[in-house]
Design a protein around this motif. Structure first.
Motif, PDB file in Angstrom:
ATOM      1  N   GLN A 175       0.974   7.528  10.563  1.00 51.31           N
ATOM      2  CA  GLN A 175       0.451   6.198  10.865  1.00 51.31           C
ATOM      3  C   GLN A 175       1.498   5.139  10.587  1.00 51.31           C
ATOM      4  OE1 GLN A 175      -3.206   6.037   8.482  1.00 51.31           O
ATOM      5  NE2 GLN A 175      -4.384   6.371  10.355  1.00 51.31           N
ATOM      6  N   LYS A 176       1.458   4.074  11.367  1.00 52.84           N
ATOM      7  CA  LYS A 176       2.440   3.012  11.213  1.00 52.84           C
ATOM      8  C   LYS A 176       2.264   2.273   9.900  1.00 52.84           C
ATOM      9  CE  LYS A 176       4.217  -1.150  13.498  1.00 52.84           C
ATOM     10  NZ  LYS A 176       4.086  -2.058  14.672  1.00 52.84           N
ATOM     11  N   LEU A 177       1.021   2.037   9.497  1.00 53.27           N
ATOM     12  CA  LEU A 177       0.741   1.279   8.285  1.00 53.27           C
ATOM     13  C   LEU A 177      -0.104   2.105   7.322  1.00 53.27           C
ATOM     14  CD1 LEU A 177      -0.165  -2.211   9.810  1.00 53.27           C
ATOM     15  CD2 LEU A 177       1.976  -1.589   8.661  1.00 53.27           C
ATOM     16  N   ASP A 219       8.797  -1.302   4.956  1.00 54.97           N
ATOM     17  CA  ASP A 219       8.369   0.042   5.325  1.00 54.97           C
ATOM     18  C   ASP A 219       9.275   1.024   4.577  1.00 54.97           C
ATOM     19  OD1 ASP A 219       6.743   1.534   7.822  1.00 54.97           O
ATOM     20  OD2 ASP A 219       8.487   2.629   7.074  1.00 54.97           O
ATOM     21  N   ASN A 264       0.847  -1.191   0.000  1.00 55.46           N
ATOM     22  CA  ASN A 264       0.000   0.000   0.000  1.00 55.46           C
ATOM     23  C   ASN A 264       0.884   1.242   0.000  1.00 55.46           C
ATOM     24  OD1 ASN A 264      -2.344  -1.671   0.336  1.00 55.46           O
ATOM     25  ND2 ASN A 264      -1.822  -1.838   2.505  1.00 55.46           N
ATOM     26  N   THR A 309       3.931   0.547   2.779  1.00 51.86           N
ATOM     27  CA  THR A 309       4.112  -0.571   3.706  1.00 51.86           C
ATOM     28  C   THR A 309       3.569  -1.854   3.102  1.00 51.86           C
ATOM     29  OG1 THR A 309       2.010  -0.078   4.835  1.00 51.86           O
ATOM     30  CG2 THR A 309       4.010   0.892   5.758  1.00 51.86           C
ATOM     31  N   ASP A 310       4.204  -2.948   3.470  1.00 52.99           N
ATOM     32  CA  ASP A 310       3.756  -4.284   3.083  1.00 52.99           C
ATOM     33  C   ASP A 310       3.945  -5.176   4.304  1.00 52.99           C
ATOM     34  OD1 ASP A 310       3.530  -6.929   2.119  1.00 52.99           O
ATOM     35  OD2 ASP A 310       4.153  -6.329   0.108  1.00 52.99           O
ATOM     36  N   GLU A 311       2.852  -5.458   4.997  1.00 53.73           N
ATOM     37  CA  GLU A 311       2.948  -6.263   6.219  1.00 53.73           C
ATOM     38  C   GLU A 311       3.451  -7.669   5.933  1.00 53.73           C
ATOM     39  OE1 GLU A 311       0.271  -5.684   9.857  1.00 53.73           O
ATOM     40  OE2 GLU A 311      -1.079  -5.308   8.162  1.00 53.73           O
TER      41      GLU A 311
END
Length: 411
Positions: free
Chosen positions: A399-401, A183, A158, A176-178
């Motif tokens: 924001q973190k994500l 990141d 995203n 980010t890509d969990e």
């Protein structure tokens, strides 16, 4: 790069202004979704690959030279206005974001999932090279307005961008890509100057790529964009950059060759450099190739050559983003802000495109005057921004994500 000052047509009920912001004066924070349909365009492609779309107006070289005839060498072009004849139907935010989400090969996953530190480092070098795309002579993207955003997803990646300053132009990116533990944070500050027979744009700022599952942080710069008018019109990336990772003690130095009148053909879009151990300065790989073709590394210990980047494999047949969730698109989205102008450029209706840009400019100047009268200032919605003469511009995501986007790129 030539930029233009154009601001979006946004309904008053779609915005609110926040106080205690930065000194640039503000634009908007979007609080409702847009009713205007986004205009989504294909990504910039490799030369030799065509989608049948030519954005440039006729006699583009003569138009460019005429436009710059009264501009003195050394002039800062950040406030220079371009008529729509010189625009491609996308904003600079989209041009920053596309190299991250528009790829044929998932090179970011290779960075995250390499088995050894040197394998991951070479993947990061290759990925950095892949973010350089050939640009068309004589045309430029829109200069993003303050508060403009661009939000796109590709699979589990995203990507969110925001224009955090208008004068000077500064753009922030967070991706980010969990799944892969990625990141990414970019902060770009453009500084274009006219040099008589060329325009050279320095892209200042820092790029960070964090591989969270490996505990590694990679930092890199960006080469300059050089647009030459004479003797042969051309666009090229030029200059030196460094890519380094403190955790692995590895660093790369890359030199991107110019295609000036006096340079050799071998320098055209060339990239040369080395990978070395930072603590000892020992070179372990030599880098050689062309960023729009193939790049190899040579192991200096045994002479073995390995291809780390093939531009055609990575960038051919790029997918055009599609609108997945119309209700989720913000009014600040680039493809919404510039929808009417872009549609008229695509249709080559230059008079209508000019009218649309003029209407946008006048509306936003009115809003800016109103905010100044009220003493209101603006702060970015998605980033916290700092600036100093010593360190330049820095952007930190709020924001973190990054959440999934309403615009997606299909596999």
């Amino acid at each position: 790069m030539l930029t233009d000052l154009s601001l979006p047509m946004v309904k008053e009920e779609d915005v609110k202004v926040k106080g205690n912001g930065n000194e640039n004066g503000g634009i908007i924070q979007i609080i409702t979704t847009s009713t205007r349909k986004p205009v989504l365009t294909a990504s910039l492609k490799l030369e030799g690959e065509s989608d049948g779309q030519d954005y440039a107006a006729p006699n583009i070289l003569q138009r460019v030279l005429s436009l710059l005839s009264n501009v003195r060498p050394g002039t800062d072009l950040t406030r220079f206005q371009l008529p729509p004849h010189f625009n491609i139907p996308k904003t600079m935010l989209q041009c920053y974001g596309e190299p991250v989400y528009c790829v044929s090969k998932d090179m970011l996953s290779q960075c995250a999932n390499g088995k050894t530190p040197i394998e991951r480092f070479m993947a990061v070098v290759a990925w950095n090279i892949s973010t350089l795309r050939p640009l068309m002579f004589g045309v430029a993207p829109y200069n993003p307005i303050l508060g403009e955003t661009h939000h796109v997803s590709r699979g589990t990646l995203n990507v969110l961008l925001e224009q955090v300053s208008h004068h000077p132009p500064v753009s922030a990116l967070h991706a980010t890509d969990e799944k892969d533990g990625i990141d990414m944070i970019w902060c770009h500050h453009l500084h274009p100057k006219f040099n008589g027979t060329s325009v050279e744009t320095a892209i200042n700022g820092k790029r960070q790529l964090k591989l969270l599952n490996k505990g590694e942080n990679y930092e890199s710069g960006h080469p300059n964009l050089v647009i030459r008018f004479l003797p042969v019109p051309s666009v090229n990336w030029s200059g030196n950059i460094r890519i380094h990772c403190q955790e692995t003690d590895l660093e790369a130095e890359l030199c991107f060759g110019d295609n000036s009148f006096l340079s050799r053909k071998a320098n055209h879009r060339s990239v040369r450099g080395k990978i070395f151990i930072m603590s000892s300065r020992e070179t372990i790989y030599a880098i050689n190739g062309h960023w729009d073709r193939v790049v190899t590394v040579k192991d200096v210990s045994n002479g073995e050559l390995t291809v780390i980047y093939d531009a055609w494999e990575a960038l051919s047949a790029l997918k055009t983003p599609i609108l997945k969730d119309p209700e989720g698109v913000w009014a600040s989205e680039s493809s919404v802000v510039w929808a009417e102008v872009s549609q008229n450029i695509l249709s080559k209706c230059w008079d209508k495109a000019r009218e649309a840009k003029t209407a946008v400019e006048e509306k936003e100047r009115e809003l800016l005057r109103d905010r100044k009268t009220k003493g209101e200032t603006w702060v970015p919605k998605h980033f916290t921004v700092s600036h100093s003469k010593e360190t330049g511009w820095s952007c930190f995501p709020n924001q973190k994500l990054v959440p999934p986007a309403p615009i997606v790129v299909p596999y």
